[in-house]
Enzyme design. Structure first.
Site, short mmCIF file in Angstrom:
data_model
loop_
_atom_site.label_atom_id
_atom_site.label_comp_id
_atom_site.label_asym_id
_atom_site.label_seq_id
_atom_site.Cartn_x
_atom_site.Cartn_y
_atom_site.Cartn_z
CG PHE A 150 -33.93 -95.97 14.55
CD1 PHE A 150 -33.95 -95.29 15.75
CD2 PHE A 150 -34.16 -97.34 14.56
CE1 PHE A 150 -34.19 -95.96 16.95
CE2 PHE A 150 -34.38 -98.02 15.75
CZ PHE A 150 -34.40 -97.33 16.95
CG ASN A 206 -35.91 -89.76 17.50
OD1 ASN A 206 -35.00 -90.27 16.85
ND2 ASN A 206 -37.12 -89.60 17.01
CG PHE A 247 -27.32 -84.96 15.24
CD1 PHE A 247 -28.60 -84.50 15.00
CD2 PHE A 247 -26.92 -86.16 14.67
CE1 PHE A 247 -29.48 -85.23 14.23
CE2 PHE A 247 -27.80 -86.90 13.89
CZ PHE A 247 -29.09 -86.43 13.67
CG LEU A 248 -21.25 -81.84 17.52
CD1 LEU A 248 -19.74 -81.97 17.68
CD2 LEU A 248 -21.89 -81.46 18.86
CE LYS A 249 -24.36 -75.88 9.58
NZ LYS A 249 -23.14 -75.27 9.00
CB CYS A 258 -38.76 -87.19 14.84
SG CYS A 258 -39.36 -88.32 13.55
CE LYS A 261 -44.48 -87.55 16.68
NZ LYS A 261 -44.13 -88.85 17.28
NE ARG A 325 -45.06 -83.35 10.19
CZ ARG A 325 -45.18 -84.67 10.04
NH1 ARG A 325 -45.97 -85.36 10.85
NH2 ARG A 325 -44.50 -85.31 9.11
#
Length: 439
Positions: A150, A206, A247-249, A258, A261, A325
């Site tokens: 993780f 993820n 993760f609110l950006k 990650c 994919k 990537r």
């Protein structure tokens, strides 16, 4: 404990070095001789903050080799940390995982635990176990366990040494006990579950984060339409403990090795098993569209990009890594070039990798000032600290037409209030929108 690690990419090398730092004797195996020689000198082959220093500190517990036989034959634990790249149909390519499994089956000479660290579809551990047992040469007991990673690139060492949780997927008690010993000195919750649950935990985690990013990007796009400010919206949302601030950006989409994919792999896996994950499918679609957000914005200011000087700040998918990537730069820059723009790129660590993709027709700059000098347009694709700390007055001083399209919301809107800079970001109002619109 004597440990072998197959693969020295982000997952394998970070895992090996961190285990060695805890006192384990670790042998890292890779097929690339030049890469192995570099590691034998104490040099990290990948850019990852903190890894070179920890690697040098732990060299007395580390061996780097291409000789998998010597590494696997008497190891107590063998971690498989090789890549599972995306296939054309979106499924995970397990070729490298099975290659290592075959090598282990042919060389293991003592009881051991094989640990899948690589991200693999649900049920892969069962297949690997059967494959090893069918191929093994010596009469030894080989257990298989799932132990998903993780870590995030840029913070991989911290994420490993100070993990939010250590997930151990097993079907028997013995491999669980062994892995508890491996991680005895790691201060993190240890969750023992069924192997298939462990595999699903990785994908579900993820993909949930990818969902969160895609959701907030859609809200940001709506904010631009209705006149709301996404920064204020996410600030208000984040105080709810059920949602949180992370993760609110908003921005121009996720990239890396990650999220793209893993969302595609789980979507493919669900379809293959006659299920439909409509939320994951939507997240993939939203993210692909979001990558083109800045090019669409640029069309407001120029009818075409022919002979325009365009500065690109940041080409990696995120700061703190040289990884390209699924980076937005890989889709935005070709579009600009095809339309006749002259491109200048600045990135503090990613330029050498980018040159491998685009060795010609792009000017690579050593500083932000050189990239933006005389530019008609500037696209910010990566939120490097150097960009966030850059004196914005220089955009006005150095650019021919100071139009800054910020795909990562690096600046406060108020910073541009008394300038002649057009600043257009994600999910917020545009500052000075009419100064340079082409008539």
């Amino acid at each position: 404990m004597k440990i072998a690690v197959a693969g020295t990419g982000y997952v394998g090398l970070v895992t090996g070095v961190c285990l060695a730092s805890k006192g384990h004797k670790v042998t890292c195996v890779d097929v690339d001789e030049n890469k192995v020689k570099k590691m034998q000198r104490g040099e990290s082959p990948i850019y990852e903050p903190g890894l070179p220093e920890l690697m040098k500190e732990s060299m007395e517990n580390l061996i780097f080799t291409t000789d998998y036989k010597s590494a696997y034959q008497d190891a107590d634990v063998i971690f498989i940390g090789v890549g599972t790249p995306e296939k054309y149909d979106g499924s995970a390519n397990l070729t490298y995982v099975f290659q290592v499994a075959k090598q282990i089956a042919q060389t293991a000479e003592k009881h051991c635990v094989v640990v899948l660290k690589s991200t693999v579809p649900i049920g892969t551990n069962d297949k690997i176990e059967s494959y090893i047992h069918n191929k093994q040469v010596n009469d030894v007991k080989i257990y298989v366990a799932s132990n998903p990673e993780f870590l995030s690139q840029g913070t991989a060492v911290h994420d490993t040494l100070h993990a939010s949780r250590i997930v151990i997927g097993v079907t028997e008690e013995y491999p669980a006990d062994v892995l508890k010993q491996v991680y005895e000195n790691f201060d993190a919750p240890k969750l023992v579950v069924e192997r298939r649950s462990a595999e699903m935990i990785k994908y579900a985690s993820n993909d949930f984060l990818a969902l969160k990013i895609s959701y907030i990007n859609e809200i940001a796009n709506l904010c631009e339409t209705v006149g709301a400010d996404i920064e204020e919206v996410t600030a208000g949302m984040g105080f709810d403990e059920r949602i949180g601030h992370r993760f609110l950006k908003s921005g121009i989409g996720y990239g890396g090795s990650c999220f793209p994919k893993d969302t595609k792999a789980l979507n493919w896996f669900a379809n293959f098993n006659d299920n439909e994950l409509r939320t994951i499918k939507a997240a993939i679609e939203v993210n692909e569209n979001q990558k083109f957000k800045l090019v669409k914005k640029a069309k407001k200011y120029y009818n075409d990009f022919l002979f325009l000087n365009v500065a690109i700040l940041g080409c990696t998918f995120k700061p703190g890594t040289d990884d390209l990537r699924e980076a937005p730069s890989l889709v935005n820059i070709p579009i600009l070039m095809e339309d006749g723009a002259y491109i200048r790129v600045w990135d503090p660590v990613g330029q050498e990798n980018f040159k491998k993709c685009f060795p010609e027709k792009i000017q690579y700059c050593s500083c932000i000032e050189d990239a933006i000098a005389g530019a008609d347009l500037c696209l910010i694709l990566t939120e490097w600290g150097e960009v966030k700390e850059f004196d914005i007055k220089k955009y006005e001083e150095l650019m021919k037409h100071p139009i800054v399209l910020d795909g990562r919301n690096c600046y406060n809107l108020s910073d541009f209030a008394n300038t002649r800079i057009t600043y257009d970001s994600i999910g917020r109002r545009t500052v000075n929108p009419d100064l340079y619109i082409e008539k």
